[in-house]
Enzyme design. Structure first.
Site, PDB file in Angstrom:
ATOM      1  N   TYR A 181       1.029  -1.122   0.045  1.00  0.00           N
ATOM      2  CA  TYR A 181      -0.053  -0.097   0.128  1.00  0.00           C
ATOM      3  C   TYR A 181       0.917   1.150  -0.058  1.00  0.00           C
ATOM      4  O   TYR A 181       1.800   1.499   0.840  1.00  0.00           O
ATOM      5  CB  TYR A 181      -0.798   0.045   1.163  1.00  0.00           C
ATOM      6  CG  TYR A 181      -2.100   1.076   1.327  1.00  0.00           C
ATOM      7  CD1 TYR A 181      -3.241   0.832   0.744  1.00  0.00           C
ATOM      8  CD2 TYR A 181      -1.795   2.430   1.500  1.00  0.00           C
ATOM      9  CE1 TYR A 181      -4.109   1.777   0.627  1.00  0.00           C
ATOM     10  CE2 TYR A 181      -2.854   3.538   1.278  1.00  0.00           C
ATOM     11  CZ  TYR A 181      -3.746   2.855   0.889  1.00  0.00           C
ATOM     12  OH  TYR A 181      -4.689   4.199   0.660  1.00  0.00           O
TER      13      TYR A 181
ATOM     14  N   GLU B 157      11.510   5.940  17.236  1.00  0.00           N
ATOM     15  CA  GLU B 157      11.532   5.257  15.816  1.00  0.00           C
ATOM     16  C   GLU B 157      13.030   5.599  14.969  1.00  0.00           C
ATOM     17  O   GLU B 157      13.743   4.702  14.768  1.00  0.00           O
ATOM     18  CB  GLU B 157      10.602   5.881  14.809  1.00  0.00           C
ATOM     19  CG  GLU B 157      10.328   5.555  13.345  1.00  0.00           C
ATOM     20  CD  GLU B 157       9.518   6.415  12.685  1.00  0.00           C
ATOM     21  OE1 GLU B 157       8.908   7.536  13.116  1.00  0.00           O
ATOM     22  OE2 GLU B 157       9.221   6.036  11.450  1.00  0.00           O
ATOM     23  N   HIS B 158      13.096   6.988  15.399  1.00  0.00           N
ATOM     24  CA  HIS B 158      14.772   7.265  14.730  1.00  0.00           C
ATOM     25  C   HIS B 158      15.391   7.668  15.976  1.00  0.00           C
ATOM     26  O   HIS B 158      14.773   8.511  16.692  1.00  0.00           O
ATOM     27  CB  HIS B 158      14.701   8.474  13.763  1.00  0.00           C
ATOM     28  CG  HIS B 158      13.641   8.150  12.445  1.00  0.00           C
ATOM     29  ND1 HIS B 158      12.489   8.554  12.407  1.00  0.00           N
ATOM     30  CD2 HIS B 158      13.925   7.275  11.511  1.00  0.00           C
ATOM     31  CE1 HIS B 158      12.195   8.141  11.264  1.00  0.00           C
ATOM     32  NE2 HIS B 158      12.815   7.433  10.534  1.00  0.00           N
TER      33      HIS B 158
ATOM     34  N   HIS C 238      -3.534 -38.884  21.150  1.00  0.00           N
ATOM     35  CA  HIS C 238      -1.888 -38.628  21.060  1.00  0.00           C
ATOM     36  C   HIS C 238      -1.097 -39.687  21.656  1.00  0.00           C
ATOM     37  O   HIS C 238      -0.019 -39.950  20.988  1.00  0.00           O
ATOM     38  CB  HIS C 238      -1.908 -37.435  21.748  1.00  0.00           C
ATOM     39  CG  HIS C 238      -2.233 -35.974  21.330  1.00  0.00           C
ATOM     40  ND1 HIS C 238      -3.472 -35.876  20.808  1.00  0.00           N
ATOM     41  CD2 HIS C 238      -1.802 -35.152  20.821  1.00  0.00           C
ATOM     42  CE1 HIS C 238      -3.921 -34.562  20.272  1.00  0.00           C
ATOM     43  NE2 HIS C 238      -2.661 -33.939  20.091  1.00  0.00           N
TER      44      HIS C 238
ATOM     45  N   ASP D 207      16.189   7.964   5.356  1.00  0.00           N
ATOM     46  CA  ASP D 207      14.746   7.877   4.911  1.00  0.00           C
ATOM     47  C   ASP D 207      14.933   7.546   3.281  1.00  0.00           C
ATOM     48  O   ASP D 207      13.813   7.146   2.641  1.00  0.00           O
ATOM     49  CB  ASP D 207      13.958   9.298   4.517  1.00  0.00           C
ATOM     50  CG  ASP D 207      13.598   9.349   6.038  1.00  0.00           C
ATOM     51  OD1 ASP D 207      13.457   8.657   6.714  1.00  0.00           O
ATOM     52  OD2 ASP D 207      13.441  10.647   6.470  1.00  0.00           O
TER      53      ASP D 207
ATOM     54  N   HIS E 234       6.925  16.577   8.562  1.00  0.00           N
ATOM     55  CA  HIS E 234       6.141  15.526   8.157  1.00  0.00           C
ATOM     56  C   HIS E 234       4.838  15.566   8.318  1.00  0.00           C
ATOM     57  O   HIS E 234       3.868  15.243   7.536  1.00  0.00           O
ATOM     58  CB  HIS E 234       6.549  14.253   8.626  1.00  0.00           C
ATOM     59  CG  HIS E 234       7.750  13.182   7.909  1.00  0.00           C
ATOM     60  ND1 HIS E 234       7.501  12.873   6.522  1.00  0.00           N
ATOM     61  CD2 HIS E 234       8.996  12.912   8.099  1.00  0.00           C
ATOM     62  CE1 HIS E 234       8.306  12.370   6.120  1.00  0.00           C
ATOM     63  NE2 HIS E 234       9.348  12.201   6.923  1.00  0.00           N
TER      64      HIS E 234
ATOM     65  N   GLN F  71     -11.081   0.073   0.869  1.00  0.00           N
ATOM     66  CA  GLN F  71     -11.442  -0.712  -0.361  1.00  0.00           C
ATOM     67  C   GLN F  71     -10.299  -1.460  -0.867  1.00  0.00           C
ATOM     68  O   GLN F  71     -10.268  -2.534  -1.660  1.00  0.00           O
ATOM     69  CB  GLN F  71     -12.304   0.003  -1.280  1.00  0.00           C
ATOM     70  CG  GLN F  71     -11.771   1.134  -2.218  1.00  0.00           C
ATOM     71  CD  GLN F  71     -11.686   2.694  -1.058  1.00  0.00           C
ATOM     72  OE1 GLN F  71     -11.879   2.560  -0.027  1.00  0.00           O
ATOM     73  NE2 GLN F  71     -11.605   3.831  -1.872  1.00  0.00           N
TER      74      GLN F  71
ATOM     75  N   GLN G  62      11.841  15.986  10.781  1.00  0.00           N
ATOM     76  CA  GLN G  62      10.847  15.090  11.319  1.00  0.00           C
ATOM     77  C   GLN G  62       9.595  15.822  11.300  1.00  0.00           C
ATOM     78  O   GLN G  62       8.269  15.509  10.994  1.00  0.00           O
ATOM     79  CB  GLN G  62      10.979  14.209  12.697  1.00  0.00           C
ATOM     80  CG  GLN G  62      12.158  13.227  12.612  1.00  0.00           C
ATOM     81  CD  GLN G  62      11.460  12.201  11.340  1.00  0.00           C
ATOM     82  OE1 GLN G  62      10.475  11.513  11.610  1.00  0.00           O
ATOM     83  NE2 GLN G  62      12.272  11.961  10.432  1.00  0.00           N
TER      84      GLN G  62
END
Lengths: 429, 429
Positions: B130, B327-328, B420, B361, B262, B191, B259
């Site tokens: 995606y 994250e970073h 078993h 990045d 963004h 969708q 950052q």
């Protein structure tokens, strides 16, 4: 038992319908679970205690009654008879040995520009292990969840197991002792998942929750995913047995029944190009269904979800197996490694005539927590890798960064990210 | 910019509040998404086309208008100017090189009893990627998702990217060409996720869906989890910069702003034991906020979620970093590898003064899809391992099975699983 042949006109549709198993999400259940999570977050210990008294009819008076001590776990272990203790120890040792081989280490390399790149691997700090209570409270599940976490180097392993009416399987406690569980709470359901995910006054919040549970547990795990990691949403157990050549039909029948006895919605499928063998297996299944202690469960499973499938040849079987992506696959034949090469999707592959699936449940070494319902297409057995995570490492030299910074500058401008471009540009201009 | 000091009386609470970011699950949104998924499952292409016309105002007349050909991707690539094409090629080559090192192979060993145990590693058959449309339609995201899948050996990579008003960033198509995307559909939203998870007449169902998206996409990914694998539910981007010793304050300020530009909810945190440096960074941030093209976004981010944190010493910084699990993470200092040893949780660690986050990045090599919102506590960067899965291998010899079968027999009896136990017993008696 239901018989199918790939030569049947409507085989594809019938086979697809047989495999279909969808847990319909029940909006009422989801609402209940969301409410439990919200209440546990707000009221902590008190709410967990209340629900445990209510749902599990647990006789606890205060929250501290719901935590067992390491002494209690040790006592349970010490009380085992020799045969059982040795079996449990052998299983734990073998599971540990296999999972050691899964442990991953970090690495670094220096690129052509003189920059260092790599991957650091670290264990999780604290994990929660959910062990079902009541009928399905299995010591083997304790080992299969806790040992990989231990091998990964997780310092704190918090186990939860519901104790209906306050009763617990002592073997489960013994297994917790053997596997190195740090703390154990006798709680279950969505409330246990919520407590592990968000923490309460007494229960520390964990980073990941693994282990199977009922619909409420599954829904709660899905809901807290993101706050914590989860392993997978487990479906009913399945086995697919493929056999060709000389085989003991009674053994194969019992292997199929060993899945069927788990659950009325468990699935046992037998595939063979040998019609005579298929008939013999069918006969043995019928015969043993008369005598098995769990005959009622097994019969429902066999009748509703089982099948004996006749294929033209091995190639057809390979295609069906890859379509099913079975949790457990037995290849009962000569040279099973050759056929295994062509199997793209399976949780665990049991090869040859002396490898019944049941030994994988307990003591072969590999994990018995496996992807079900076709999810072996994209997921793996529970393993040490579930209790480790990676961090990327990047260290550029003053010279080595120039080419990269120029490239980042160009691409950042294309993405209209001006601060990115400038931040890179500073390093090469 | 907000200033904190670990010496502040209420520091712990203020810092915890600063980090808190919870996406409240909106029942109305969830209901909408569930309905979209149900409708796509029932009506297939027709419903995807209808929603794409409606939500994206896409001028498509028929479903086939929503698929681009390989020729269209190649044309976009061929139309790039040299500088951009070379930058994209360098980025792709470096991402490929780094991810090659992540590729895992299977292994087997023979245990002391003569049984063979192992792990088989296979790529997924088909994955869906995606890529967000509009403002956040980044060619770098295409590379970061598709290249690891390609390196893993995934034969079919299906990409979806919404095209609002039918418009697409040609660089995104060029990146898809370069990364080896198999098919590309210009659809998005819940969708697109539903179509990838369940398939339609035209869109093949995939085994896993990766890549970031808006709230609808995130909710749809959570809903289809189990039917397919998903990577993670991404939160807003974050950076934590730690600096000590000689540093260029303007560089550090720009790294923080990269950052902040963004997203208004992105988070930039600066930590240092050096108050003078903290003041200087603050000054440069203010100065650049006056001139940056995305100043409005960056200012909102900095004001609402940013902070400059003064610590006593490096040890305090390590504790805060492990609490944040950023994250970073930038470690702008001498000998950053020493400090990195103590970092338990971070998506990516950028070490030294010549490693701005922005190169990560685009072109450093490691993935830019990283765990956000503290999920680095339990999850990893997107990687080749997300596009491979494992199957356990077990093959016992006639002799070697005996000990295992006996052990499984004992334990199965303890779990009241008679079939078993018998299935195991057959193999040693």
């Amino acid at each position: 038992m239901r018989r199918l042949s790939t030569q049947d006109q409507n085989f594809k549709q019938v086979f697809a319908d047989l495999l279909a198993f969808e847990t319909v999400s029940d909006p009422k259940l989801l609402k209940t679970v969301d409410q439990i999570i919200a209440d546990v977050r707000q009221h902590g210990d008190a709410h967990v205690l209340k629900l445990t008294q209510q749902f599990d009819r647990h006789p606890a008076h205060q929250f501290s009654d719901l935590e067992l001590t390491q002494e209690q776990l040790k006592d349970a272990f010490d009380a085992l008879n020799t045969e059982v203790r040795e079996a449990l120890e052998l299983a734990a040792a073998r599971i540990r040995e296999f999972h050691q081989a899964q442990k991953q280490d970090g690495w670094t390399y220096v690129d052509a520009l003189g920059n260092t790149l790599g991957q650091k691997v670290t264990p999780l700090d604290r994990v929660g292990i959910y062990v079902p209570g009541g009928l399905a409270s299995y010591p083997s599940s304790v080992l299969m969840n806790a040992v990989p976490a231990h091998v990964a180097g997780v310092p704190e392993i918090i186990m939860v197991v519901p104790a209906p009416n306050g009763e617990l399987n002592p073997l489960v406690l013994a297994a917790a002792y053997l596997a190195g569980v740090t703390r154990l709470f006798t709680i279950g359901g969505a409330q246990a998942v919520a407590a592990l995910a968000y923490g309460t006054e007494t229960i520390p919040s964990v980073d990941k929750i693994t282990g199977p549970g009922n619909r409420f547990v599954a829904a709660a795990k899905r809901a807290v995913f993101g706050q914590v990691g989860i392993d997978m949403i487990a479906g009913p157990s399945e086995i697919l047995v493929y056999a060709e050549g000389e085989n003991n039909a009674e053994w194969l029948a019992m292997d199929l029944l060993s899945q069927a006895e788990h659950d009325t919605v468990a699935q046992a499928v037998f595939i063979t190009p040998d019609e005579e063998l298929l008939n013999a297996v069918d006969g043995w299944i019928e015969k043993h269904l008369e005598a098995l202690p769990k005959a009622e469960i097994a019969r429902t499973s066999i009748e509703n979800r089982g099948a004996l499938v006749l294929v033209k040849d091995r190639q057809e079987a390979i295609e069906l197996i890859n379509q099913v992506a079975p949790e457990h696959l037995e290849l009962c034949m000569d040279d099973p490694q050759v056929m295994a090469e062509d199997i793209r999707h399976a949780g665990a592959i049991f090869m040859g005539r002396y490898t019944p699936e049941a030994i994988g449940d307990y003591c072969a070494g590999p994990n018995h927590v496996l992807p079900t319902s076709g999810t072996a297409r994209f997921s793996s057995p529970l393993g040490v890798y579930d209790f480790q995570k990676r961090s990327s490492l990047i260290m550029c030299s003053q010279e080595g960064v120039k080419t990269l910074a120029k490239t980042a500058d160009v691409l950042a401008q294309q993405e209209n990210l001006d601060a990115h471009a400038r931040s890179a540009r500073y390093r090469y201009q």
